[in-house]
Design an enzyme around this catalytic site. Structure first.
Site, short mmCIF file in Angstrom:
data_model
loop_
_atom_site.label_atom_id
_atom_site.label_comp_id
_atom_site.label_asym_id
_atom_site.label_seq_id
_atom_site.Cartn_x
_atom_site.Cartn_y
_atom_site.Cartn_z
N LYS A 229 0.89 -1.17 0.00
CA LYS A 229 0.00 0.00 0.00
C LYS A 229 0.92 1.21 0.00
O LYS A 229 1.58 1.52 0.99
CB LYS A 229 -0.89 -0.01 1.24
CG LYS A 229 -1.90 1.12 1.24
CD LYS A 229 -2.90 0.92 2.36
CE LYS A 229 -3.99 1.97 2.33
NZ LYS A 229 -3.50 3.34 2.44
N ARG B 99 -7.96 12.12 -6.34
CA ARG B 99 -9.18 11.45 -5.92
C ARG B 99 -10.22 12.41 -5.35
O ARG B 99 -11.42 12.22 -5.54
CB ARG B 99 -8.84 10.40 -4.85
CG ARG B 99 -10.03 9.57 -4.51
CD ARG B 99 -9.70 8.52 -3.49
NE ARG B 99 -9.51 9.10 -2.18
CZ ARG B 99 -9.38 8.40 -1.07
NH1 ARG B 99 -9.39 7.10 -1.12
NH2 ARG B 99 -9.24 8.99 0.09
N LYS C 135 -2.91 -2.38 7.97
CA LYS C 135 -2.05 -1.24 8.35
C LYS C 135 -0.98 -1.72 9.32
O LYS C 135 -1.30 -2.30 10.36
CB LYS C 135 -2.90 -0.16 9.03
CG LYS C 135 -3.89 0.54 8.11
CD LYS C 135 -3.15 1.36 7.07
CE LYS C 135 -4.02 2.33 6.32
NZ LYS C 135 -4.28 3.58 6.94
N CYS D 200 8.65 35.46 25.44
CA CYS D 200 9.36 34.84 24.32
C CYS D 200 10.76 34.41 24.77
O CYS D 200 11.50 35.22 25.34
CB CYS D 200 9.46 35.84 23.17
SG CYS D 200 10.52 35.24 21.85
S1 IVH Z 1 -6.75 -0.45 -4.18
C1 IVH Z 1 -10.86 0.29 -5.91
N1 IVH Z 1 -4.14 -0.76 -4.02
O1 IVH Z 1 -4.82 3.53 -0.47
C2 IVH Z 1 -9.40 0.32 -5.62
N2 IVH Z 1 -5.08 1.23 -3.10
O2 IVH Z 1 -7.84 3.97 1.23
C3 IVH Z 1 -9.15 0.65 -4.20
N3 IVH Z 1 -3.43 2.77 -2.18
O3 IVH Z 1 -6.69 6.05 -1.64
C4 IVH Z 1 -7.76 0.95 -3.88
N4 IVH Z 1 -1.63 1.58 -2.63
O4 IVH Z 1 -5.01 5.36 -3.29
C5 IVH Z 1 -5.18 0.04 -3.72
N5 IVH Z 1 -1.85 -1.15 -3.98
C6 IVH Z 1 -2.88 -0.37 -3.70
C7 IVH Z 1 -2.72 0.88 -3.06
C8 IVH Z 1 -3.85 1.64 -2.77
C9 IVH Z 1 -2.08 2.70 -2.11
C10 IVH Z 1 -4.24 3.89 -1.67
C11 IVH Z 1 -5.39 4.27 -2.52
C12 IVH Z 1 -6.49 4.68 -1.60
C13 IVH Z 1 -5.97 4.28 -0.26
C14 IVH Z 1 -6.96 3.36 0.44
#
Ligand code: IVH
Length: 679
Positions: free
Chosen positions: A118, A139, A317, A411
């Site tokens: 992620k 987004r 996470k 200060c």
């Molecule tokens: S999938 C419908 N894959 O994480 C697709 N998201 O809240 C849904 N993100 O804003 C997202 N890496 O921009 C997906 N490998 C990854 C990701 C990813 C980062 C971000 C995404 C989203 C947030 C999730």
């Protein structure tokens, strides 16, 4: 929990989440770690589920993210840009896997899951029409985002043209590579500016710059992770799995996210997540979790989505790394605008690969809210592996010798009284500030800022030299910089005649930095680079600002009332008049280029470029148009002034005809670029 307490708690959580959400999405500046933010969010969701009588459609839990920024053009996404449901432990992840298997029980197929990083960055969509990149959008709230096409075009790894003339939209995460991020932060620290808390804020801030040249400097990159809509193949073949879409997108020229495993087994999923977690330090980008997705697109469809998250994916996470240590002291720093910022001085401790002896406490209020006392055993945490913060203190480890931190009444630098800004709707004290214009700490910060890269850009005049100059009574104001002479400079410790000569040359050169950079360099509260440029574009000179008032300033693009008032306040100070007079006498340029009206010959016109031009790329044509004051838009609307049609122009041409928008060719475009008019 009784109803009354729940109601109060829900209201409190919503307020807190909105506050942090605004900082995160709109101001690119977080005060708490993602992990804590997600937990607040989760807690609110749980309470709303337990007490549905207090649920409300306007609750932050029913929104995907923040609002689109007011400064950039809005775009409506064709396919909603959902976010992901978070899980914080392996138990929760297993529950997600089991639930999805249950929901797919009727399907007589094996269920494969993929695991991928992620990426900690900013989510964008990239739209191609017949193989040409036509739109890059953030987004925003998932439905409406911002048009950042010109900035997206500066990212080298995003293809402008695809090898095949496909029309499609993909989604990915724009990020700032770790090494670029560290360098940028080092520069910020050296210039005495506020450092960026994490690479995501850095990426978001860079991508939402109004000036693409600024974005280009930030060396952003992307990992594409989802196929949103359109066709991935020219022959109508429909992809069957996530893995297949990722491989196909890679073939088409995208940097795609790496799928770490595709498996039916929980044990393998957990192992992949753990392995990824352990390799975080060696990755080119920051990651804040692992994403687990169902691979088969047909199975995804069966599962569907909730109001804002797909049911076929979850984000695991990683907990931030935490350690206990002693809080030895709280050091208070005075910033350029006089705001006092507290920093924790810690007994050094090893955390996520580095020794930590300082940590941010964000603001003075947090010390009180989290009841952090000097001498406490505290929990230091590295969120996103970057700047350490104090998560809280362990009250049970107190021995009574701890001291409650007192906000200084005077200060620490100049000894003048501190004042407290009240936040709009809060009874509590806001920022504590020294308002003495002659405060030495502020002077030092102001001069460092004045000389820094984005402002007057005086090479060789970093924080140490500024400090030396102040300590040796050589400068007390920005105007004194232009009164410096080589002799006293060369006599400073570690200087010498050559360095003095170089510094003199850099000071001389800075006189032509121009009024926009000078305005920024003056360090007016709320006025950053973009605002300075817009103001000078409209007013033409620094002197004109002495005559300005709030309503006229508010007419400038992107300038709101608070910013306007701040400019007016600054220019009504007698010291400002004197400073500008002295700078002007020294030969510092106060006026924008005189050919400004020439170079603004296309001001007020909006162009849309379509098809390919023979002598220059569309991006280059767009840049040239913008240099002449025109706007360049990604789609045709009634506000479009001209559509420039190149070879093989597509649907935009049809739309222009429908709307009766004048269509011009490349030859006519050149006429306009050369300042000629069209007959
Ligand atoms: S999938 C419908 N894959 O994480 C697709 N998201 O809240 C849904 N993100 O804003 C997202 N890496 O921009 C997906 N490998 C990854 C990701 C990813 C980062 C971000 C995404 C989203 C947030 C999730």
């Amino acid at each position: 929990m009784d109803e009354k307490t729940a109601k109060r708690e829900i209201a409190r959580l919503r307020k807190e989440i909105r506050h942090h959400s605004k900082l995160y999405y709109e101001l690119d500046a977080s005060e708490i770690s993602d992990f804590d933010y997600d937990k607040l969010f989760r807690r609110l969701g749980e309470l709303e589920a337990e007490f549905p009588q207090f649920d409300s459609p306007s609750s932050p839990t029913h929104k995907v993210g923040g609002r689109a920024s007011e400064r950039l053009k809005k775009v409506t996404h064709l396919v909603k840009m959902d976010s992901l449901a978070d899980v914080f432990s392996f138990e929760e992840l297993t529950a997600f896997l089991d639930k999805s298997r249950q929901q797919l029980a009727e399907v007589d197929e094996e269920i494969f899951y993929t695991v991928e990083p992620k990426i900690d960055g900013l989510s964008v969509s990239l739209t191609y029409e017949k193989g040409e990149l036509i739109l890059g959008a953030t987004r925003g709230d998932g439905i409406i985002g911002e048009d950042v096409t010109s900035n997206i075009r500066t990212i080298a790894s995003i293809p402008q043209h695809l090898a095949e003339p496909l029309s499609l939209t993909v989604r990915g995460e724009v990020y700032m590579p770790r090494d670029v991020f560290s360098k940028l932060n080092e520069e910020k620290e050296a210039a005495g500016e506020k450092m960026l808390a994490n690479p995501r804020n850095a990426a978001a801030g860079s991508l939402r710059q109004l000036d693409p040249e600024e974005t280009a400097k930030r060396k952003l990159d992307i990992f594409v992770f989802n196929f949103q809509s359109g066709s991935l193949y020219g022959d109508g073949h429909a992809p069957k799995s996530h893995r297949e879409t990722i491989e196909r997108m890679r073939t088409l020229g995208f940097h795609t996210v790496e799928i770490l495993c595709t498996t039916t087994k929980d044990t393998e999923i957990l192992a992949a997540i753990e392995k990824l977690g352990n390799s975080r330090a060696s990755l080119p980008c920051g990651i804040d979790g692992a994403v687990i997705k169902i691979d088969a697109l047909s199975q995804r469809e069966l599962l569907g989505e909730t109001s804002s998250t797909p049911k076929w994916a979850a984000a695991y996470k990683y907990p931030p790394e935490e350690k206990e240590t002693k809080l030895l002291d709280i050091a208070v720093q005075v910033g350029r605008t006089g705001v006092l910022t507290p920093n924790a001085v810690l007994e050094p401790v090893q955390l996520a690969g580095t020794t930590v002896s300082r940590a941010t406490l964000h603001n003075i209020d947090i010390i009180r809210q989290r009841d952090i006392r000097i001498g406490d055993t505290v929990i230091v945490r590295k969120a996103g592996d970057i700047i350490p913060e104090i998560a809280g203190s362990i009250a049970s480890k107190r021995d009574g010798s701890e001291q409650i931190f007192q906000i200084p009444s005077y200060c620490p630098s100049c000894g003048e009284s501190i004042v407290f800004d009240k936040e709009d709707d809060e009874a509590e004290a806001g920022a504590a500030r020294c308002i003495n214009a002659d405060c030495p700490a502020q002077l030092e910060r102001r001069l460092i800022h004045f000389a820094s890269k984005g402002a007057m850009g005086i090479d060789g005049m970093g924080p140490q030299i500024v400090r030396l100059l102040i300590e040796n009574d050589l400068i007390q104001s920005a105007a004194d910089i232009y009164k410096l002479t080589p002799g006293p400079l060369a006599a400073l410790p570690r200087m010498g005649p050559q360095s003095a000569a170089n510094l003199m040359a850099a000071i001389e050169k800075s006189k032509t930095a121009g009024p926009a950079r000078l305005l920024f360099g003056l360090g007016i509260h709320h006025i950053g680079t973009a605002a300075s440029e817009s103001i000078i574009k409209q007013f033409g000179s620094i002197h004109a600002l002495f005559e300005a008032d709030v309503p006229t300033l508010c007419q400038v693009e992107d300038i709101g009332e608070i910013m306007a008032q701040s400019v007016i306040d600054f220019f009504s100070l007698p010291e400002t008049k004197l400073l500008i007079q002295r700078l002007s006498d020294a030969g510092v340029v106060m006026e924008a280029d005189t050919d400004v009206s020439d170079s603004n010959s296309l001001h007020g016109l909006t162009f849309v470029l379509t098809g390919s031009l023979s002598t220059l790329s569309r991006a280059e044509a767009g840049e040239k148009l913008k240099q002449l004051g025109a706007k360049v838009a990604g789609s045709v609307s009634s506000k479009t002034s001209y559509v420039v049609a190149g070879n093989a122009a597509g649907s935009k041409l049809d739309r222009a005809r429908q709307l009766n928008i004048p269509i011009i060719d490349e030859r006519q475009l050149f006429k306009l670029l050369q300042g000629e008019t069209l007959e």
